[in-house]
Motif scaffolding. Sequence first.
Motif, PDB file in Angstrom:
ATOM      1  N   PHE A  88       2.293  46.538 -64.672  1.00  0.00           N
ATOM      2  CA  PHE A  88       1.351  47.345 -65.491  1.00  0.00           C
ATOM      3  C   PHE A  88       0.136  46.371 -66.173  1.00  0.00           C
ATOM      4  CE2 PHE A  88       5.375  49.354 -65.597  1.00  0.00           C
ATOM      5  CZ  PHE A  88       4.843  50.734 -65.206  1.00  0.00           C
ATOM      6  N   LYS A  89      -1.022  46.999 -66.373  1.00  0.00           N
ATOM      7  CA  LYS A  89      -2.032  46.413 -67.255  1.00  0.00           C
ATOM      8  C   LYS A  89      -2.508  47.046 -68.605  1.00  0.00           C
ATOM      9  CE  LYS A  89      -5.909  48.755 -64.709  1.00  0.00           C
ATOM     10  NZ  LYS A  89      -5.158  49.656 -64.086  1.00  0.00           N
ATOM     11  N   ASP A  92      -2.995  51.175 -69.376  1.00  0.00           N
ATOM     12  CA  ASP A  92      -2.254  52.016 -68.405  1.00  0.00           C
ATOM     13  C   ASP A  92      -1.613  53.071 -69.279  1.00  0.00           C
ATOM     14  OD1 ASP A  92      -3.099  50.869 -66.100  1.00  0.00           O
ATOM     15  OD2 ASP A  92      -1.240  50.084 -65.755  1.00  0.00           O
ATOM     16  N   ARG A  93      -1.679  54.394 -68.754  1.00  0.00           N
ATOM     17  CA  ARG A  93      -1.102  55.398 -69.131  1.00  0.00           C
ATOM     18  C   ARG A  93       0.280  55.812 -68.716  1.00  0.00           C
ATOM     19  NH1 ARG A  93      -3.675  58.371 -73.020  1.00  0.00           N
ATOM     20  NH2 ARG A  93      -1.767  59.831 -72.690  1.00  0.00           N
ATOM     21  N   VAL A  94       1.390  55.611 -69.217  1.00  0.00           N
ATOM     22  CA  VAL A  94       2.799  55.525 -68.491  1.00  0.00           C
ATOM     23  C   VAL A  94       3.726  56.575 -69.172  1.00  0.00           C
ATOM     24  CG1 VAL A  94       2.426  53.099 -67.953  1.00  0.00           C
ATOM     25  CG2 VAL A  94       3.359  53.487 -70.238  1.00  0.00           C
ATOM     26  N   ALA A 117       3.627  54.882 -64.028  1.00  0.00           N
ATOM     27  CA  ALA A 117       2.699  55.431 -64.220  1.00  0.00           C
ATOM     28  C   ALA A 117       2.959  57.041 -64.355  1.00  0.00           C
ATOM     29  CB  ALA A 117       1.512  55.023 -63.082  1.00  0.00           C
TER      30      ALA A 117
END
Length: 318
Positions: A88-89, A92-94, A117
């Motif tokens: 992940f960065k 990010d929507r997770v 994600a």
Amino acid sequence: MNPSIPDTMKVVAFDRYGGPEVLRTARLPVPRPGRREILIRLDVAGVGVWDPSVRAGETPLGKTRFPRVIGNDGAGVVVAKGRAVRRFKLGDRVYAYSLEGGFYAEYVAVAEDNASAIPSGLDPVEAGALGADGITALRGLDEELRIRAGDRLLVFGASGGIGHIAVQLAKRLGASVLAVASGRDGVDLVHRLGADVAIDGHRDHAAEAARAFAPNGLDAALVLTDGKYLTEALATVKKGGRVAYPRGVDPEPQVPAEVQRLAYDGMPEPARFERLNCLIGPGPFQVNLGHVYSLDEAARAHRDVEKHHLGKLALRLH
């Protein structure tokens, strides 16, 4: 950490086990992510049907120290991460699911392997209630029952959090689905989600429906709750068929001698998130939010989750 992240956050916590009245809002330090953890600024957190038993001290799940913040799934934005995180960065929507709890809060730190994600076919708000129930539904269908195209499947408890997701996943796996739902509103919901046949478990005879649906016998059943006519319905599963149920269903379902009975836990891991996302794909896919509460309404949510409701209840954090 990012200087825009506050030092403290609003949570719902409790200092002792008990009824909904022990839940209180408080401010606690924002957790710092470990080497392989991400910090999520949560938008929505799920309210599990098991949460009241955790709050009451009846189900040992996750951390036990006080003040305790429970909740096992939610969705939001990655705002910080450990130095060893690779998947992940920031930004990010997770969505995430962790047995350690901590989701009744504005921020939660979870292992990167316990997050994924958000699939493109799912509303980001609904993703907050997907993790625990989605993984549990998937494992039951895919790994325990090994559902294949053409199977005739009974989902008993089809309008609940796990059940309504299972109906949709089973259709994507190619099964024909007989859904036993709760109430006429539950029947309407699972019909909309693709069930081939849907009945009200409180009024309709599930065994009669199963015999009409699968004259040669059901191939499999996913049992998510106890109920009227359940044992009679499971008696229609064919020889060599399979019945799966998440541990915690009480009493355990009774099955014929020549039918496999499979108890399982819905444990998070990257391969399951990937499989779930693949099945959801570009959608449409619905996680039905029966009601969304503010953090201040958590005690009300805990009262309501033990009453009739469709899908899954949730808390809005921001």
